[in-house]
Design an enzyme around this catalytic site. Sequence first.
Site, PDB file in Angstrom:
ATOM      1  N   GLU A   6       0.834  -1.205   0.000  1.00 46.56           N
ATOM      2  CA  GLU A   6       0.000   0.000   0.000  1.00 46.56           C
ATOM      3  C   GLU A   6       0.871   1.258   0.000  1.00 46.56           C
ATOM      4  O   GLU A   6       0.533   2.254  -0.649  1.00 46.56           O
ATOM      5  CB  GLU A   6      -0.932  -0.021   1.210  1.00 46.56           C
TER       6      GLU A   6
ATOM      7  N   GLU B 236      -4.346  -9.425   2.809  1.00 41.51           N
ATOM      8  CA  GLU B 236      -5.138  -9.232   4.027  1.00 41.51           C
ATOM      9  C   GLU B 236      -6.341 -10.166   4.133  1.00 41.51           C
ATOM     10  O   GLU B 236      -6.734 -10.580   5.227  1.00 41.51           O
ATOM     11  CB  GLU B 236      -5.609  -7.772   4.130  1.00 41.51           C
TER      12      GLU B 236
END
Length: 687
Positions: free
Chosen positions: A115, A137
């Site tokens: 990210e 995730e």
Amino acid sequence: MAIHFERDDEGVVTLTMDMSGSANVMNAEYHEAMGETVARLEAERDHITGVVLTSAKKTFFAGGDLNLLIRITPGNGSEALGFLEEVKAQLRRLERLGKPVVAAIDGSALGGGFEIALACHHRVALDDDRIRIGLPEATLGLLPGGGGVTRLVRLLGVQPALPLLMEGKQLRPARALQAGLVHELAATREELVEKARAWIRANPAPAQPWDEPGHEVPGARFGDPDLYGLLAAAPAVLRKKTHGAYPAPEKILAAAVEGAQVDFDTALRVEARYFVELATGQVAKNMINTFWFQLNGINAGGSRPAGVERSAVSKVGVLGAGMMGAGIAEVSAKAGIEVVLKDVTLEAARRGAGDTPGITPTDSDADLAGCDLVIEAVFENRELKNRVLPAAEAAALPDAVIASNTSTLPITGLASAVSDPTRFIGLHFFSPVPKMRLVEIIRGERTSDETLARAFDYVLRIGKTPIVVNDSRGFYTSRTFGTYVTEAVSMVAEGVSPALVENVAKRAGMAVGPLAVSDEVTLTLQLKIRDQALADDPAAAGALGDHPAFAVLEELVAEGRTGKSGGAGFYEYPEGGRKFLWPGLSRYAEADAGVTEKDVEDRLLFIQSLETLRCLDEGVLTSVGDANVGSVFGFGFAPWSGGTVQFVNSYGLTSFVERADYLADTYGERFRPPASLRDRAATNTPY
């Protein structure tokens, strides 16, 4: 300083992330360091020509700090949301600096690490197959909450981004380049930095695609019939896969689609709220606990005997070239170990070896000379194993570890076939071996610490996860998994619809329905295991001989329905078509069997958890982590639960005891909770 700031004569700033500890993680230290770094970049903007972001660790950035994430609750959720919003705001300022920012990815960039890279204008990755890039995730019950959903959807489009997000895929650099996650690859670290600097020189004032005027999310135009088709079908397709047991993919889909319809900064807020909703939920806590903390503890050697030096197997002999033996030989050879694959005939050995380099097929024990590990993988028959083991031991090195791949036969008994039982151990692989991650290591009564450590090191060497258990019939995995199958067949015998049993099992999160699994392992094998248990322990006749499940199995086998390999079992297997439940099972069905769907689900899940607790009480299992990881990776226990013991913890000990007592009163004493669980429930002491 956790982020080193260095500006050279050309005005290029190199930011080197170097948090305390072994890896860079997104915690309070990172938050403070990135805040100070971004503020300094903004203050010195006029003297900066560009920014290269890199790492001083082996990995680029490991992701979020799961020690913090697992402590997020509904009570502190708003605080967590505030922290997350600040982290995202820092990355937003970085990408809107007005200067080129390049991520020089010199190690794995997963989760929060990727990210951060997505917030850079350009991404160059080292072309090293050990590196992984992605947003995993979902595999921990979460979604990428640091801008990952929002940026990936705008980078690739909704439809291409969803599989990467919902399945948590981790890509090697070359594959990440093909998928559009990175822009360039570099062969060396020097080239990595040079390519980053070259891009800075060529792009003095870049902007992110989503910050360009008039930017639209690829494939998300209102009125586009393809988009409406996706929106209509995606939830149904997802529900078919997850059966509603996994909230993370559902929230990822919602965040991706909803975020695509609003401006970028609003999309970030949508993503953050869905993230906190998941992080405060029980499923994420279950999955983080098992698939991060406990799994990493196992792979770090938590169950390996202390004080024994590391070892490296150089030559493995595998006895039996059937499906299991061939698979063991393949994974060993691919790990760089010399392999000898022996069968009764050279032809059979060659067939098992296939075209995998590094495997020598043979029909002679003499070729096992020099082996420091021998793994027996012949049929599940004690007499046969007792014949092949001594000959192999005699041919191998004098100190070789001798192992059996048996799935049920006690290791201590098999050890009597070799001259030195201290060197004998169980290595229980799962089928298909190349795909299944787990190996159950079974320690016999006389197995030495050195033998156990050498076996443990071998399992890690071939890329598998080892759990360690003590000797028992069926050990842990086969013993516990057997309760799942027999409970299902018992319900069929009671008149419950077979389709209901299968569908409820999958809805509960089990990898495969119990009747389908019964066909896979064959009905005859289940009867052979029962018969061997009765022969070894006649006292078990009452529990096994009269079990209603075995009566059904015997009837089907008598009619030639032996399982999938025999062409018929609980299911029909039409050539070229999809399997379907055999209509003849209707002979057992009753219009009202008196078993609710909730009882079906709980009988299937509770029976496995209760058997696991008995294994802990008996010392078959010595670690809760081994129990949880072994249940999910070994026999497909519902991953959302975190495993058989975590299922008990998350259900609530008192509530679990009450429900188990109801099941025992209604369906039989096999559901009666052990005294150890009652004691824990009384003091509210989770496992």
